[in-house]
Write a protein that holds these residues in place. Structure first.
Motif, PDB file in Angstrom:
ATOM      1  N   ASP A   1       0.831  -1.194   0.000  1.00  0.00           N
ATOM      2  CA  ASP A   1       0.000   0.000   0.000  1.00  0.00           C
ATOM      3  C   ASP A   1       0.871   1.252   0.000  1.00  0.00           C
ATOM      4  O   ASP A   1       1.809   1.358   0.795  1.00  0.00           O
ATOM      5  N   ILE A   2       0.556   2.170  -0.899  1.00  0.00           N
ATOM      6  CA  ILE A   2       1.342   3.396  -1.027  1.00  0.00           C
ATOM      7  C   ILE A   2       0.413   4.586  -0.840  1.00  0.00           C
ATOM      8  O   ILE A   2      -0.609   4.693  -1.520  1.00  0.00           O
ATOM      9  N   GLU A   3       0.731   5.438   0.118  1.00  0.00           N
ATOM     10  CA  GLU A   3      -0.061   6.650   0.357  1.00  0.00           C
ATOM     11  C   GLU A   3       0.836   7.860   0.123  1.00  0.00           C
ATOM     12  O   GLU A   3       1.968   7.891   0.620  1.00  0.00           O
ATOM     13  N   MET A   4       0.340   8.855  -0.611  1.00  0.00           N
ATOM     14  CA  MET A   4       1.149  10.027  -0.957  1.00  0.00           C
ATOM     15  C   MET A   4       0.378  11.308  -0.641  1.00  0.00           C
ATOM     16  O   MET A   4      -0.790  11.435  -1.005  1.00  0.00           O
ATOM     17  N   SER A   5       1.040  12.233   0.033  1.00  0.00           N
ATOM     18  CA  SER A   5       0.436  13.535   0.313  1.00  0.00           C
ATOM     19  C   SER A   5       0.856  14.544  -0.751  1.00  0.00           C
ATOM     20  O   SER A   5       1.951  14.448  -1.311  1.00  0.00           O
TER      21      SER A   5
END
Length: 324
Positions: free
Chosen positions: A11-15
């Motif tokens: 899982d990759i989360e980017m702001s």
């Protein structure tokens, strides 16, 4: 075969990221992984296809682009047909199989049973012979309809055409999955091809006949396209989401979206999905409150790790690559 109740998800989360940044990151990752693990050179950027185009041409939202047999909408050609099923159907689609006239009646019967898995009642077909169209439905087709089908599908002697007619969901599922089945059966899928593809612009909403209401196709926290916001209340079916899937050889490798970070937009989407204010607060109050503190624009995606390994090892089942 590519699903399990338990699996490994990367899982990759980017702001402060937009759709393009997430997709560029994911492409770079896949190019490196495939180069280091398999020595394969994957060209970039990956082709992009909207959900509408994928459904129109392939009948499924994870098209395998390694071979042809694309679907064609022929509804307008047969809308006044003497074949009542065609004349009364919302959607009629056809799939031309070059050289497919060699399929036996027994094989066609097996294909008919196959499409029943996807809700089809049967499977109409026509074999294009030298001086005739051989089919139980051929007698219902006028010369004008034959000419229209020949032109639209590029028909020639030796072809077989399969038709599906009825509700769009069933038509696409039946013919789209038959396409993949025939691609395998007829040996049309090339070995050692890595066809990556982005499918974009998924519908935000899908209508559930069972529940009698609109539901979120992905989840209710996906950001709708800015230009579609004014349709949320008036025309929910045409609202597109900032959602994207990475597809490899007809298998969904991963997917993600840009998330809503504006409480007013989130409120509108939940209302459109039939949530009362009270129920929305009860279910998602923690999130609505968090938005008040200025959540940044954010998004990301997740890869099915086991599925990726399965494809890289050319296995048919995810169970071959899971330890437990």
């Amino acid at each position: 075969a590519d699903r399990q109740p338990e699996f490994t998800q990367v899982d990759i989360e980017m702001s402060f990221a937009d759709e393009k940044q997430v997709m560029d990151m994911a492409e770079g990752l896949m190019i490196r992984v495939f180069k280091e693990a398999l020595g394969a050179d994957i060209p970039a950027p990956f082709p992009r296809m909207t959900w509408d185009e994928a459904m129109s041409r392939y009948g499924v939202d994870k098209p395998d682009t390694r071979f042809g047999l694309e679907l064609q909408d022929v509804t307008s050609i047969v809308s006044n047909s003497g074949f009542k099923l065609f004349a009364s159907a919302k959607l009629v689609k056809a799939m031309r199989v070059p050289g497919g006239e060699s399929l036996t009646r027994k094989e066609i019967d097996e294909l008919t049973e196959f499409v029943k898995i996807y809700g089809a009642q049967g499977l109409a077909w026509i074999k294009i012979r030298e001086n005739e169209w051989q089919s139980p439905i051929a007698k219902f087709l006028s010369d004008e309809e034959r000419a229209g089908l020949t032109e639209a599908l590029g028909l020639s002697v030796g072809d077989i055409v399969f038709f599906q007619a009825g509700e769009p969901g069933m038509v696409n599922a039946a013919l789209g999955n038959l396409r993949v089945h025939l691609g395998e059966k007829l040996g049309l899928i090339p070995e050692n091809a890595w066809n990556f593809l982005w499918v974009t612009d998924f519908p935000f909403f899908e209508y559930s006949e069972e529940e009698g209401r609109w539901m979120a196709m992905h989840h209710p926290f996906t950001m709708p396209r800015a230009e579609d916001l004014d349709k949320v209340e008036s025309d929910p079916g045409s609202v597109r989401a900032l959602a994207y899937d990475m597809v490899l050889n007809g298998c969904e490798l991963g997917g993600g979206s840009i998330r809503i970070n504006d409480p007013a937009v989130q409120d509108r989407m939940l209302k459109a999905l039939g949530f009362s204010e009270e129920r929305a607060r009860e279910s998602f109050g923690f999130l609505m409150d968090a938005y008040q503190y200025g959540a940044p624009p954010h998004g990301g995606m997740a890869f099915g790790f086991d599925r990726m390994v399965m494809l890289m090892l050319k296995r048919d089942s995810i169970r071959d690559v899971i330890a437990f």
